[in-house]
Design a protein around this motif. Structure first.
Motif, PDB file in Angstrom:
ATOM      1  N   ASP A 194     -50.904  -2.777  -6.745  1.00  0.00           N
ATOM      2  CA  ASP A 194     -50.212  -2.318  -7.949  1.00  0.00           C
ATOM      3  C   ASP A 194     -49.510  -0.973  -7.698  1.00  0.00           C
ATOM      4  OD1 ASP A 194     -49.482  -1.392 -10.459  1.00  0.00           O
ATOM      5  OD2 ASP A 194     -51.302  -2.075 -11.445  1.00  0.00           O
ATOM      6  N   ARG A 205     -58.328  -0.674 -14.718  1.00  0.00           N
ATOM      7  CA  ARG A 205     -57.283  -1.281 -13.874  1.00  0.00           C
ATOM      8  C   ARG A 205     -57.874  -1.805 -12.555  1.00  0.00           C
ATOM      9  NH1 ARG A 205     -54.227  -4.797 -13.571  1.00  0.00           N
ATOM     10  NH2 ARG A 205     -52.556  -4.746 -12.056  1.00  0.00           N
ATOM     11  N   SER A 206     -58.775  -1.023 -11.976  1.00  0.00           N
ATOM     12  CA  SER A 206     -59.391  -1.443 -10.703  1.00  0.00           C
ATOM     13  C   SER A 206     -60.141  -2.755 -10.898  1.00  0.00           C
ATOM     14  CB  SER A 206     -60.375  -0.373 -10.210  1.00  0.00           C
ATOM     15  OG  SER A 206     -59.702   0.851  -9.992  1.00  0.00           O
ATOM     16  N   TRP A 224     -49.291   6.187 -10.853  1.00  0.00           N
ATOM     17  CA  TRP A 224     -50.103   6.877 -11.867  1.00  0.00           C
ATOM     18  C   TRP A 224     -51.169   7.744 -11.173  1.00  0.00           C
ATOM     19  CZ3 TRP A 224     -55.381   6.477 -13.264  1.00  0.00           C
ATOM     20  CH2 TRP A 224     -55.723   7.218 -14.405  1.00  0.00           C
ATOM     21  N   PRO A 268     -47.036   1.032  -1.136  1.00  0.00           N
ATOM     22  CA  PRO A 268     -47.799   0.898  -2.367  1.00  0.00           C
ATOM     23  C   PRO A 268     -47.683  -0.487  -3.003  1.00  0.00           C
ATOM     24  CG  PRO A 268     -46.779   3.034  -2.318  1.00  0.00           C
ATOM     25  CD  PRO A 268     -46.278   2.294  -1.094  1.00  0.00           C
ATOM     26  N   GLY A 269     -48.837  -1.087  -3.306  1.00  0.00           N
ATOM     27  CA  GLY A 269     -48.872  -2.368  -3.992  1.00  0.00           C
ATOM     28  C   GLY A 269     -48.813  -3.586  -3.097  1.00  0.00           C
ATOM     29  N   TYR A 305     -57.036  -0.063  -4.661  1.00  0.00           N
ATOM     30  CA  TYR A 305     -56.410  -1.073  -5.529  1.00  0.00           C
ATOM     31  C   TYR A 305     -54.918  -0.803  -5.713  1.00  0.00           C
ATOM     32  CZ  TYR A 305     -61.091  -2.688  -6.636  1.00  0.00           C
ATOM     33  OH  TYR A 305     -62.355  -3.192  -6.533  1.00  0.00           O
ATOM     34  N   GLY A 306     -54.557   0.462  -5.863  1.00  0.00           N
ATOM     35  CA  GLY A 306     -53.146   0.799  -5.976  1.00  0.00           C
ATOM     36  C   GLY A 306     -52.409   0.410  -4.705  1.00  0.00           C
ATOM     37  N   CYS A 307     -53.054   0.672  -3.576  1.00  0.00           N
ATOM     38  CA  CYS A 307     -52.425   0.361  -2.280  1.00  0.00           C
ATOM     39  C   CYS A 307     -52.166  -1.131  -2.123  1.00  0.00           C
ATOM     40  CB  CYS A 307     -53.334   0.796  -1.123  1.00  0.00           C
ATOM     41  SG  CYS A 307     -53.417   2.562  -0.875  1.00  0.00           S
ATOM     42  N   SER A 324     -47.345   0.581  -9.515  1.00  0.00           N
ATOM     43  CA  SER A 324     -47.242   1.527 -10.639  1.00  0.00           C
ATOM     44  C   SER A 324     -48.590   2.216 -10.876  1.00  0.00           C
ATOM     45  CB  SER A 324     -46.712   0.849 -11.906  1.00  0.00           C
ATOM     46  OG  SER A 324     -47.639  -0.065 -12.381  1.00  0.00           O
ATOM     47  N   PHE A 325     -49.686   1.541 -10.607  1.00  0.00           N
ATOM     48  CA  PHE A 325     -51.005   2.188 -10.666  1.00  0.00           C
ATOM     49  C   PHE A 325     -51.081   3.267  -9.576  1.00  0.00           C
ATOM     50  CE2 PHE A 325     -55.785   1.755  -9.753  1.00  0.00           C
ATOM     51  CZ  PHE A 325     -56.156   2.534 -10.832  1.00  0.00           C
ATOM     52  N   PHE A 326     -50.547   2.965  -8.402  1.00  0.00           N
ATOM     53  CA  PHE A 326     -50.523   3.966  -7.326  1.00  0.00           C
ATOM     54  C   PHE A 326     -49.740   5.198  -7.781  1.00  0.00           C
ATOM     55  CE2 PHE A 326     -49.106   6.001  -3.434  1.00  0.00           C
ATOM     56  CZ  PHE A 326     -50.214   5.928  -2.605  1.00  0.00           C
TER      57      PHE A 326
END
Ligand SMILES: NC(=O)c1ccc[n+]([C@@H]2O[C@H](COP(=O)([O-])OP(=O)(O)OC[C@H]3O[C@@H](n4cnc5c(N)ncnc54)[C@H](O)[C@@H]3O)[C@@H](O)[C@H]2O)c1
Length: 368
Positions: A198, A226-227, A204, A348-349, A193-195, A200-202
């Protein structure tokens, strides 16, 4: 912390809540009562989940709201997701003379969720379904979105149906009994999901992600929340994977499914482990095609490696000839007009769907 957070998957009249929190199995009756026209549920689970006490907790929670639960227990593992077990499950459900408004509750990992979900779609042409995921992978991915299915000798998930649940209960406490290797495997989908969505989630995950696999409840809660928010948003926009947006959730999966077919679903390669290796391959392919940088790929590798995930099948002692991987990929659902289709990475994102990637490039990446 004991409060319940609720997300919604917005699908018009078929919208449904996803409850996330602790001690939700015990509170299942209160959370789900409104779904029950008559107070009868079929709890479909596997031996390992039942032995960990989760089926008992759920049934006690349902009983508190006056709901009777019939438990059906299947063997654990990917091999259960086949025609034979689907038939067995449907016959066992029919033994109880079910009615259209009885509810099938899938309590377990993605295997139980996919199989029981398909059974719920087929039984009496469709009965209500509740997903109660007990693995990290199922909590962040398979329990939400309505894809159900079984594997055949031709490949994974090639027979199935879209069957949206009426509700999803994500009880974070169930993760405490999950074997560490399974927890790590689920983490691969969190990283996905980060990839794809998002950055900023990546970031984190780069900083704090190990807490998820180390069993830190707050890190797990944040990662799951978040996922699922990302998944819910994508599913709401492209429920049946027609616009291409939902296909982004398959980042790394074209490689992963081929690895799994070749490994033979015998436990040497878990789905999430295959996804970890598949994402690294997809990042390499993106690098070859000039879409992502080597630095992006190294960041991805570092996040996965820190959680103890494999980066390549050989890290698990597996070797697949590139030509065989390519042949297995041609059977994947993501093939269009005979041309291979990949979700490629732009760092990322950011991800995108690309058709017609040259086979020589794919072979080169597989051979690296
Ligand atoms: N439908 C979808 O959108 C979707 C998405 C991703 C993956 N999937 C499917 O999900 C499947 C993989 O799911 P999975 O990784 O959850 O595997 P799984 O269902 O096989 O569960 C892994 C193992 O953990 C055990 N287990 C589950 N919960 C436990 C708990 N709380 N405590 C102790 N043991 C527990 C199970 O008995 C099993 O042995 C694959 O078949 C994959 O294709 C589907």
């Amino acid at each position: 912390m004991n409060d319940v957070e609720t997300l919604r998957v917005e699908l018009g009249s078929r919208s449904y809540p996803v409850h996330i929190g602790s001690r939700l199995l015990e509170r299942a009756g209160g959370l789900l009562r409104a779904l029950f026209v008559r107070p009868r549920a079929f709890v479909v689970t596997d031996e390992q989940v039942a032995a960990a006490g989760h089926a008992g907790r759920l049934e006690a929670g349902l009983r508190e709201a006056g709901i009777t639960a019939h438990r059906i227990v299947l063997p654990p593992g990917e091999a259960t997701k086949d025609f034979a077990h689907l038939q067995q499950l449907l016959e066992r459900l029919l033994d109880h003379a079910p009615e259209r408004n009885d509810v099938v509750v899938a309590l377990g990992g993605g295997v139980i969720g996919d199989l029981a979900g398909l059974a719920a779609a087929l039984l009496l042409r469709g009965v209500p379904l509740v997903q109660v995921p007990t693995t990290l992978l199922a909590q962040v991915d398979s329990a939400v979105g309505g894809k159900t299915g079984i594997d055949t000798r031709h490949g994974k998930n090639l027979v199935g149906a879209f069957k949206q649940p009426a509700a999803v209960l994500v009880d974070l406490d169930t993760l405490r009994t999950l074997p560490p290797r399974e927890l790590r495997a689920g983490y691969a989908e969190v990283v996905k999901y980060g990839c794809i969505r998002d950055a900023s989630f990546f970031s984190w995950l780069e900083a704090e992600g190990v807490g998820v696999t180390a069993g830190e409840v707050e890190a797990q809660r944040r990662a799951v929340r978040r996922s699922l928010a990302i998944k819910a948003e994508i599913v709401a926009r492209d429920e049946t994977e027609t616009s291409g947006e939902r296909a982004l959730l398959n980042f790394g999966h074209t490689f992963a499914h081929a690895f799994e077919v070749l490994a033979g679903y015998d436990g040497r390669l878990l789905h999430g482990e295959a996804v970890a290796c598949g994402m690294v391959m997809a990042a390499r392919l993106s690098e070859e095609l000039g879409m992502a940088t080597a630095d992006d790929r190294r960041r991805l590798e570092a996040v996965l490696e820190r959680a103890g995930l494999p980066l390549h099948p050989r890290d698990l002692g597996l070797a697949f000839p590139p030509a065989e991987v390519l042949a297995a990929m041609r059977h994947d659902k993501k093939v269009r007009g005979g041309r291979l289709r990949f979700v490629l990475w732009r760092g990322p994102g950011r991800a995108g769907l690309v058709d017609g990637v040259p086979e020589e490039t794919v072979l080169r990446v597989l051979a690296a």
